[in-house]
Design a protein around this motif. Structure first.
Motif, short mmCIF file in Angstrom:
data_model
loop_
_atom_site.label_atom_id
_atom_site.label_comp_id
_atom_site.label_asym_id
_atom_site.label_seq_id
_atom_site.Cartn_x
_atom_site.Cartn_y
_atom_site.Cartn_z
N MET B 137 0.75 -1.21 -0.07
CA MET B 137 0.09 -0.10 0.06
C MET B 137 0.83 1.34 0.17
O MET B 137 0.51 2.13 -0.68
CB MET B 137 -0.94 0.04 1.19
CG MET B 137 -2.11 -0.97 1.27
SD MET B 137 -3.15 -1.07 -0.28
CE MET B 137 -3.68 0.45 -0.25
N ASN B 138 1.81 1.36 0.87
CA ASN B 138 2.98 2.19 0.95
C ASN B 138 3.39 2.58 -0.46
O ASN B 138 3.50 3.90 -0.94
CB ASN B 138 4.10 2.10 1.57
CG ASN B 138 4.79 3.26 2.06
OD1 ASN B 138 6.03 3.14 2.13
ND2 ASN B 138 4.21 4.25 2.63
N PHE B 139 3.83 1.73 -1.43
CA PHE B 139 4.33 2.17 -2.61
C PHE B 139 3.15 2.65 -3.82
O PHE B 139 3.53 3.51 -4.45
CB PHE B 139 5.36 0.89 -3.30
CG PHE B 139 6.48 1.07 -2.77
CD1 PHE B 139 7.69 1.76 -3.64
CD2 PHE B 139 7.05 0.29 -1.75
CE1 PHE B 139 8.80 1.69 -3.17
CE2 PHE B 139 8.50 0.40 -1.45
CZ PHE B 139 9.24 1.15 -2.03
N THR B 140 2.00 1.99 -3.49
CA THR B 140 0.92 2.38 -4.34
C THR B 140 0.69 3.81 -3.90
O THR B 140 0.47 4.65 -4.73
CB THR B 140 -0.28 1.42 -4.09
OG1 THR B 140 0.05 -0.09 -4.21
CG2 THR B 140 -1.35 1.73 -5.02
N PHE B 141 0.76 4.05 -2.78
CA PHE B 141 0.26 5.62 -2.28
C PHE B 141 1.42 6.59 -3.11
O PHE B 141 1.10 7.41 -3.42
CB PHE B 141 0.37 5.77 -1.04
CG PHE B 141 -1.31 5.38 -0.28
CD1 PHE B 141 -1.98 4.50 -0.77
CD2 PHE B 141 -1.65 6.03 0.92
CE1 PHE B 141 -3.35 4.42 -0.40
CE2 PHE B 141 -2.64 5.92 1.63
CZ PHE B 141 -3.81 5.06 0.81
N LEU B 142 2.67 6.10 -2.78
CA LEU B 142 3.74 6.93 -3.33
C LEU B 142 3.48 7.18 -4.98
O LEU B 142 3.62 8.23 -5.21
CB LEU B 142 4.94 6.11 -3.23
CG LEU B 142 6.28 6.79 -4.00
CD1 LEU B 142 6.64 8.11 -3.22
CD2 LEU B 142 7.46 5.88 -4.26
N HIS B 143 3.11 6.08 -5.53
CA HIS B 143 2.85 6.41 -6.83
C HIS B 143 1.83 7.31 -7.27
O HIS B 143 1.88 7.75 -8.49
CB HIS B 143 2.81 5.04 -7.80
CG HIS B 143 4.12 4.27 -7.62
ND1 HIS B 143 4.05 2.77 -7.62
CD2 HIS B 143 5.26 4.64 -7.40
CE1 HIS B 143 5.26 2.30 -7.60
NE2 HIS B 143 6.08 3.28 -7.32
N TRP B 144 0.78 7.22 -6.54
CA TRP B 144 -0.59 7.79 -6.97
C TRP B 144 -0.70 9.19 -5.95
O TRP B 144 -1.71 9.78 -6.20
CB TRP B 144 -1.66 7.12 -6.81
CG TRP B 144 -1.72 5.86 -7.73
CD1 TRP B 144 -0.94 4.70 -7.59
CD2 TRP B 144 -2.29 5.80 -9.16
NE1 TRP B 144 -1.19 3.98 -8.70
CE2 TRP B 144 -2.25 4.63 -9.60
CE3 TRP B 144 -2.87 6.84 -9.91
CZ2 TRP B 144 -2.27 4.28 -11.02
CZ3 TRP B 144 -3.37 6.59 -10.89
CH2 TRP B 144 -3.13 5.17 -11.66
#
Lengths: 285, 533
Positions: B137-144
């Motif tokens: 979730m952390n990386f997904t949030f980073l990207h979006w």
């Protein structure tokens, strides 16, 4: 031969401004003087004349007569000056007009920068592209002892060009002042060897100062001063020096090395043209 | 804005022709070379990512911090459109429009798939399942998250400032006025606009490519149609035709209706998932994910795989770098949209609004769909992850299958993507059209058809020439040169704002004017009495 453009705001300070201008004309030969007044209400109404009821003449005529009369009282000859009343078009059109006019030096009173018509001159002095002399209304100007604070930037070159270029401007003493700092990049080490660093910075500054003075004023004696700023701001050091050494006038570039956007005034200059600094300043753009 | 004069075609030649020729050459090469292009695309993507990855990572961070700086600096109070400009939209409507800018094919396509992918292939090796979920979730949030919106905010703010406050045409070259002055109308401006057109077109084509893959797998799931490249290309053809027809018929109102409908349907979709999905889990994880996002903000946004084991290296190329380049490449598109709706806002409002509003919505969407996906996966290991690895675009439908009303929701999903495709294609061609026509907003319909078809064409050709890899390569290849444009843009915007600030220095104007009038009256009185005497 210079052409002066003097900005009046119709406060009682105008007379001390005229007194100062009179003194300037005694020291240098002045070809022409323009007394300029900007009618502020043009910013809130399209029709300035109908803004005031029962005027028996157009407003600009009334003001023109008033300023002409005052100027004559101070001994200016009608052939040598003109009165300019700016009544429509706003600050932009005034700035454009000043920048394209034949006048080569603008004169503001310091009091007006932050009180009274502060909006107007605070902004105008940023947008005008000509040298501006800020005189203080409570002192009388003289041009014998001149202080030139410098950072050896290209603005300093402009200052030199102005001093050397004005034909009748012959100050008795010129002092070049450089305020140096120890670069903040040395910060973590500064406590251990600060004296060393200051010495180093001073030696470096001296070299630059010698170069600057020799190149800028080859044929005259110029006093050289290097001061370590320490905790003080550059502006404060300059002002303190000017006051304690009885300087008559500070001539400096609109900004130093830090930023090249010529619209803004550098923080040092900005500080020195404030009204609490009771000394005339000539800003070179 | 100048009025369009010619009836069918009214272009600014020096931008239109180079851009068109480059695109046609690209399409032709890909079609002629055929199969081997996939390898070519792969090599280009690897090359660019390997050598310039660090640069993109730092650039995107700089863009974000620059926006935050500008928003909170003394320039924050500058109003877009001048001191007296009034906002065109109420705050509520403005928020809604920023929300809608954040919604698109991308979040639907990646919402379930991305966290699942990171969960199964953790970028930073991690054995523990729980920590892997957090990381996913952390990386997904980073990207979006805010980095994406930092890029859009930079472009949007620059466009809004130079268009509304400086009255320059609404095109990317205008932003460079402080640097280039009148030269923005000459060849340097043309080059900038050509770059902007290429970036937007390929960014958009990437998005359309994703969309059509998803529609195709949705139809496969619903109707059993074969999920092949041929289907996808036929779909592109069909949907592009719908989009162009809507343009030709002049139903701008129709498109407006469609995009509003889209947002409503997407909203309902989100609420539906919130309710039937693991509701409490979603709310819990939404809060926790946001905390994680800020906690690890610097760690992951400056992470460059420098110390990764060789078997995981390369992860960043196909994810973070692809996203950064993708966002950069279609920043002219989103930037123009958010600029257009933000007249009369202050710089501070703009930065805060653009950075926070869409980000929070996207986070909620990603938590709802991605989080639900993870939740299902934990309870039934392999159920969703296998489908993601098999075919990324099916993940949404596999997730929906776990919840009630599958057929209906899947159908809605397909319709939603098609609808987003139509509206993106339409508004995308409007943006590109405006850039190639020198900033005109009402250029003839013929040109918009041309660009709508080209977008479809490029998306189709990319799918033929290598599917997902080709789409990602297209975004990266056009995003990189545009990064340099954005760097210059920061400098230029700062110059512009400095000038604006100098012009705006003001104090209590009214009190001043009153005092002034008093003085003038006295003088007038004085002169009156004098003349009488």
């Amino acid at each position: 031969m210079a052409k002066l453009l003097v900005f009046l705001d119709l406060t009682p300070m105008d007379s001390s401004l005229m007194e100062n201008v009179k003194r300037i004309t005694n020291e240098m030969s002045i070809e022409k003087i323009g007394f300029c007044h900007y009618v502020e209400i043009q910013e809130v109404t399209d029709n300035v004349n109908s803004y005031f009821k029962d005027l028996d003449a157009p407003l600009d005529e009334i003001l023109r007569d008033e300023i002409t009369e005052t100027a004559e009282q101070f001994g200016f000859l009608p052939d040598n000056f003109e009165v300019l009343i700016h009544i429509r078009g706003g600050k932009d059109s005034l700035t454009d007009w000043v920048n394209n006019s034949e006048y080569d030096l603008c004169i503001f009173g310091k009091k007006v920068i932050h009180v009274g018509t502060g909006v107007f001159s605070g902004r105008l002095c940023r947008l005008v592209e000509k040298p501006i002399l800020f005189v203080t209304e409570s002192t009388l100007i003289s041009m014998d002892r001149v202080l030139v604070p410098t950072e050896f930037s290209h603005y300093s070159k402009k200052v030199v060009n102005l001093i050397n270029g004005l034909k009748d401007f012959k100050p008795k003493d010129i002092t070049a002042l450089h305020v140096y700092h120890v670069p903040p990049a040395y910060f973590p080490f500064i406590s251990e060897q600060s004296d060393d660093l200051i010495e180093k910075a001073k030696a470096h500054a001296r070299k630059k100062m010698d170069h600057f003075v020799e190149k800028s004023f080859p044929n005259r004696h110029v006093q050289r001063e290097l001061i370590y700023a320490g905790e003080n701001t550059t502006a404060k050091v300059i002002f303190d020096y000017a006051v304690t050494h009885h300087m008559d006038l500070v001539i400096m570039g609109v900004k130093g090395k830090t930023d090249d956007d010529n619209i803004l005034i550098g923080s040092v200059s900005e500080n020195l043209i404030k009204r609490d600094k009771n000394i005339p300043v000539l800003l070179v753009k | 804005m100048a009025k369009a004069k010619k009836k069918y075609f009214d272009v600014h030649g020096p931008v239109f022709w180079p851009a068109s020729v480059l695109i046609v050459v690209f399409i032709a090469t890909t079609l002629i070379v055929g199969e081997p292009m996939e390898r070519v695309f792969g090599n280009i993507q690897d090359g660019i990512s390997n050598y310039t990855g660090w640069f993109l990572v730092i650039a995107v961070n700089v863009f974000l911090f620059f926006c935050i700086f500008v928003g909170f600096s003394k320039f924050g109070s500058i109003k877009l459109g001048g001191e007296n400009a009034e906002p065109e939209f109420t705050k509520g409507a403005w928020f809604a429009m920023l929300f809608s800018a954040g919604m698109g094919i991308g979040v639907i396509f990646w919402g379930v798939a991305e966290p699942m992918y990171h969960f199964t292939h953790p970028p930073i090796p991690q054995e523990d399942e729980v920590l892997r979920m957090e990381q996913a979730m952390n990386f997904t949030f980073l990207h979006w998250g805010m980095h994406a919106w930092g890029i859009y905010a930079l472009v949007g703010l620059s466009l809004a400032y130079f268009t509304f406050s400086r009255k320059l045409p609404l095109t990317i070259r205008s932003v460079f006025y402080p640097i280039l002055k009148e030269k923005i109308y000459g060849w340097p401006g043309d080059i900038i606009d050509v770059l902007a057109v290429l970036a937007t077109l390929f960014g958009l084509a990437t998005s359309l490519g994703f969309g059509v893959q998803q529609v195709s797998s949705g139809l496969n799931y619903l109707l059993g149609w074969p999920d092949s490249t041929l289907t996808q290309i036929l779909l592109i053809l069909g949907i592009t035709l719908i989009a162009t027809t809507s343009v030709v018929l002049g139903i701008n109102k129709g498109v407006k209706f469609l995009s509003e409908l889209n947002i409503r349907v997407a909203g309902l979709f989100l609420i539906f998932m919130l309710i039937v999905g693991p509701t409490l889990f979603i709310f819990d994880s939404f809060i926790q994910n946001i905390g994680d996002y800020f906690q690890k903000f610097f760690e992951v946004s400056f992470w460059t795989e420098a110390y990764s084991r060789s078997e995981t290296v390369g992860w960043q190329n196909s994810w973070t770098l692809f996203y950064w380049a993708w966002w950069i490449s279609w920043s002219p598109f989103v930037g123009m949209f958010i600029a257009r709706v933000s007249k009369g806002r202050t710089v501070r409002e703009f930065v805060m609004g653009v950075l926070l509003v869409p980000t929070l919505l996207t986070f909620l969407w990603m938590t709802t769909f991605g989080g639900s996906g993870l939740w299902v996966e934990i309870n039934n290991p392999g159920l969703i992850s296998e489908s993601v690895i098999d075919n990324v675009s099916t993940s949404l439908f596999v997730l929906l299958k776990q919840f009630p009303l599958t057929t209906i929701t899947s159908a809605i999903g397909v319709v939603l993507v098609i609808n987003f495709f139509v509206t993106s294609s339409d508004s995308g061609s409007l943006v590109i059209d405006s850039i190639t026509a020198g900033g005109k907003l009402d250029a003839p319909v013929g040109q918009r058809i041309f660009w709508a078809l080209t977008e479809g064409g490029v998306a189709a050709v990319l799918l033929v020439g290598g599917g997902l890899t080709a789409l990602q390569t297209a975004a990266i290849t056009t995003g990189l040169p545009f990064t340099f444009v954005l760097i210059l843009m920061m400098y230029s915007l700062l110059k512009g704002l400095q000038k604006e600030h100098a012009m705006n220095i003001k104090s209590e104007k009214e009190a001043d004017v009153e005092k002034y009038s008093e003085r003038v009256k006295q003088i007038a009185e004085k002169r009156k009495t004098k003349e009488k005497v």
